[in-house]
Design an enzyme around this catalytic site. Structure first.
Site, PDB file in Angstrom:
ATOM      1  N   LYS A  66       9.657 -10.783  11.713  1.00 37.23           N
ATOM      2  CA  LYS A  66       9.493 -12.053  11.677  1.00 37.23           C
ATOM      3  C   LYS A  66       8.442 -12.361  12.626  1.00 37.23           C
ATOM      4  O   LYS A  66       7.084 -12.875  12.115  1.00 37.23           O
ATOM      5  CB  LYS A  66      10.798 -12.918  12.332  1.00 37.23           C
ATOM      6  CG  LYS A  66      12.130 -12.679  11.457  1.00 37.23           C
ATOM      7  CD  LYS A  66      12.979 -13.606  11.979  1.00 37.23           C
ATOM      8  CE  LYS A  66      13.595 -13.399  13.411  1.00 37.23           C
ATOM      9  NZ  LYS A  66      14.323 -12.161  13.494  1.00 37.23           N
ATOM     10  N   ARG A  76      19.048 -20.443  14.795  1.00 34.62           N
ATOM     11  CA  ARG A  76      19.836 -19.252  14.690  1.00 34.62           C
ATOM     12  C   ARG A  76      21.299 -19.458  14.546  1.00 34.62           C
ATOM     13  O   ARG A  76      22.067 -18.459  14.454  1.00 34.62           O
ATOM     14  CB  ARG A  76      19.824 -18.658  16.033  1.00 34.62           C
ATOM     15  CG  ARG A  76      18.770 -17.076  16.097  1.00 34.62           C
ATOM     16  CD  ARG A  76      18.746 -16.770  17.215  1.00 34.62           C
ATOM     17  NE  ARG A  76      18.296 -15.300  17.801  1.00 34.62           N
ATOM     18  CZ  ARG A  76      17.093 -15.029  17.735  1.00 34.62           C
ATOM     19  NH1 ARG A  76      16.021 -15.959  17.738  1.00 34.62           N
ATOM     20  NH2 ARG A  76      16.957 -13.529  18.120  1.00 34.62           N
ATOM     21  N   ARG A  87      11.272  -4.482  25.775  1.00 35.98           N
ATOM     22  CA  ARG A  87      12.135  -5.655  26.243  1.00 35.98           C
ATOM     23  C   ARG A  87      13.516  -5.263  26.607  1.00 35.98           C
ATOM     24  O   ARG A  87      14.149  -4.047  26.175  1.00 35.98           O
ATOM     25  CB  ARG A  87      12.625  -6.180  24.951  1.00 35.98           C
ATOM     26  CG  ARG A  87      11.220  -7.126  24.754  1.00 35.98           C
ATOM     27  CD  ARG A  87      11.428  -7.924  22.980  1.00 35.98           C
ATOM     28  NE  ARG A  87      12.782  -8.466  22.881  1.00 35.98           N
ATOM     29  CZ  ARG A  87      13.102  -9.306  21.760  1.00 35.98           C
ATOM     30  NH1 ARG A  87      11.890  -9.728  21.155  1.00 35.98           N
ATOM     31  NH2 ARG A  87      14.023  -9.803  21.680  1.00 35.98           N
ATOM     32  N   ARG A 122      23.050  -7.947  19.474  1.00 44.07           N
ATOM     33  CA  ARG A 122      22.088  -9.004  18.601  1.00 44.07           C
ATOM     34  C   ARG A 122      22.460  -9.176  17.426  1.00 44.07           C
ATOM     35  O   ARG A 122      22.386  -9.856  16.296  1.00 44.07           O
ATOM     36  CB  ARG A 122      20.659  -8.577  19.192  1.00 44.07           C
ATOM     37  CG  ARG A 122      20.358  -8.938  20.473  1.00 44.07           C
ATOM     38  CD  ARG A 122      19.053  -8.279  20.891  1.00 44.07           C
ATOM     39  NE  ARG A 122      17.853  -8.325  20.004  1.00 44.07           N
ATOM     40  CZ  ARG A 122      16.812  -7.604  20.050  1.00 44.07           C
ATOM     41  NH1 ARG A 122      17.011  -6.381  20.613  1.00 44.07           N
ATOM     42  NH2 ARG A 122      15.811  -7.896  19.304  1.00 44.07           N
TER      43      ARG A 122
HETATM   44  P1  AMP Z   1      13.863 -12.879  20.054  1.00 38.31           P
HETATM   45  O1  AMP Z   1      12.650 -12.689  20.493  1.00 38.31           O
HETATM   46  O2  AMP Z   1      13.707 -13.831  18.878  1.00 38.31           O
HETATM   47  O3  AMP Z   1      14.645 -11.786  19.258  1.00 38.31           O
HETATM   48  O4  AMP Z   1      14.922 -13.720  20.721  1.00 38.31           O
HETATM   49  C1  AMP Z   1      15.462 -12.821  21.923  1.00 38.31           C
HETATM   50  C2  AMP Z   1      16.676 -13.451  22.477  1.00 38.31           C
HETATM   51  O5  AMP Z   1      16.432 -14.906  22.980  1.00 38.31           O
HETATM   52  C3  AMP Z   1      17.827 -13.740  21.717  1.00 38.31           C
HETATM   53  O6  AMP Z   1      18.602 -12.685  21.655  1.00 38.31           O
HETATM   54  C4  AMP Z   1      18.558 -14.764  22.443  1.00 38.31           C
HETATM   55  O7  AMP Z   1      19.171 -14.382  23.483  1.00 38.31           O
HETATM   56  C5  AMP Z   1      17.304 -15.712  22.743  1.00 38.31           C
HETATM   57  N1  AMP Z   1      17.000 -16.774  21.527  1.00 38.31           N
HETATM   58  C6  AMP Z   1      15.958 -16.869  20.938  1.00 38.31           C
HETATM   59  N2  AMP Z   1      16.141 -17.916  20.155  1.00 38.31           N
HETATM   60  C7  AMP Z   1      17.243 -18.513  20.031  1.00 38.31           C
HETATM   61  C8  AMP Z   1      18.001 -19.541  19.595  1.00 38.31           C
HETATM   62  N3  AMP Z   1      17.477 -19.940  18.438  1.00 38.31           N
HETATM   63  N4  AMP Z   1      19.142 -19.862  19.696  1.00 38.31           N
HETATM   64  C9  AMP Z   1      19.870 -18.900  20.700  1.00 38.31           C
HETATM   65  N5  AMP Z   1      19.244 -18.051  21.412  1.00 38.31           N
HETATM   66  C10 AMP Z   1      17.965 -17.505  21.230  1.00 38.31           C
END
Ligand code: AMP
Length: 221
Positions: free
Chosen positions: A14, A89, A162, A173
């Site tokens: 994404k 999400r 990360r 996740r």
């Molecule tokens: P990502 O970079 O999109 O993989 O997001 C990393 C982490 O940020 C996720 O595993 C969640 O802990 C948090 N996060 C990001 N977007 C959301 C969301 N829309 N709702 C809840 N947690 C989020």
């Protein structure tokens, strides 16, 4: 004005695709994970609150995300539209976003679903790292810098991984995706914003072409 929602599990591409679409279509890229990581880096109260949740791979409470998105989409860079990468999400986030769309009289979103083969995603996630200076993404096996230890784009020498790209957090996740995010596919069927599928296992250029075709088709309607 276009609103694009990218839906797909962690590692489905994404972020990579959103960065490309941002340039092609002149849309702002709203990546909620990046926004939250910036809050953590700045060391503020919100960052301190979400760090352990994110490191474990769990989801941050809905109201925090909804407030974050609400304030972001009011900014001038979003006036021609935006790509949501990592939001909504959960179903309550999608419902809150729908209320926001109605309040602000924004168009209905174009929802793009990345279809994937989950076992392959674990390999993608566990080897990835980014340039600390410019954010360019790399991978231990699939995409190393051309010169070892130096970023292809900015010449930087510092790279970061990360905390949530570790095996246990990756498992958490995926579970969060299956249990809380995948139901959005049905949610958007019910609202009539039927998700448009792209093959997330194709190579990066191939996925970009599919999305461009899909978005081009929507624009002509
Ligand atoms: P990502 O970079 O999109 O993989 O997001 C990393 C982490 O940020 C996720 O595993 C969640 O802990 C948090 N996060 C990001 N977007 C959301 C969301 N829309 N709702 C809840 N947690 C989020």
């Amino acid at each position: 004005m276009k609103i694009v929602i990218l839906l797909g599990p962690p590692g489905s591409g994404k972020g990579t695709q959103a960065k490309r679409l941002q340039q092609t279509f002149g849309l702002a890229h709203l990546a909620t994970g990046d926004m939250l990581r910036a809050e953590i880096a700045s060391g503020n109260a919100l960052g301190r609150r979400v760090k352990s949740i994110m490191d474990a791979g769990e989801l941050v409470p809905d109201h925090i995300l909804v407030a974050l998105i609400r304030s972001r989409i009011a900014r001038p860079e979003c006036r021609h539209g935006f790509i949501l990468d990592g939001f909504p999400r959960t179903v309550p986030q999608a419902e809150a976003f729908d209320r926001l769309i109605a309040e602000e009289q924004l168009p209905r979103p174009i929802v793009i679903e990345f279809t994937v083969f989950e076992p392959e995603l674990v390999n993608r996630l566990s080897g990835r790292f980014t340039c600390q200076t410019c954010g360019a993404s790399y991978h231990d096996h699939f995409h190393r810098p051309r010169v070892e230890g130096m970023c292809d784009f900015c010449g930087g020498h510092e790279f970061v991984r990360r905390a949530d790209d570790q095996p246990e957090a990756i498992r958490t996740r995926f579970r969060a995706y299956r249990e809380q995010t995948a139901p959005l596919l049905d949610y958007y069927k019910r609202t009539g914003d039927i998700p448009l599928e792209v093959d997330g296992m194709a190579d990066i250029d191939g996925v970009t072409r599919q999305i461009e075709a899909v978005l081009g088709g929507v624009a002509q309607r």
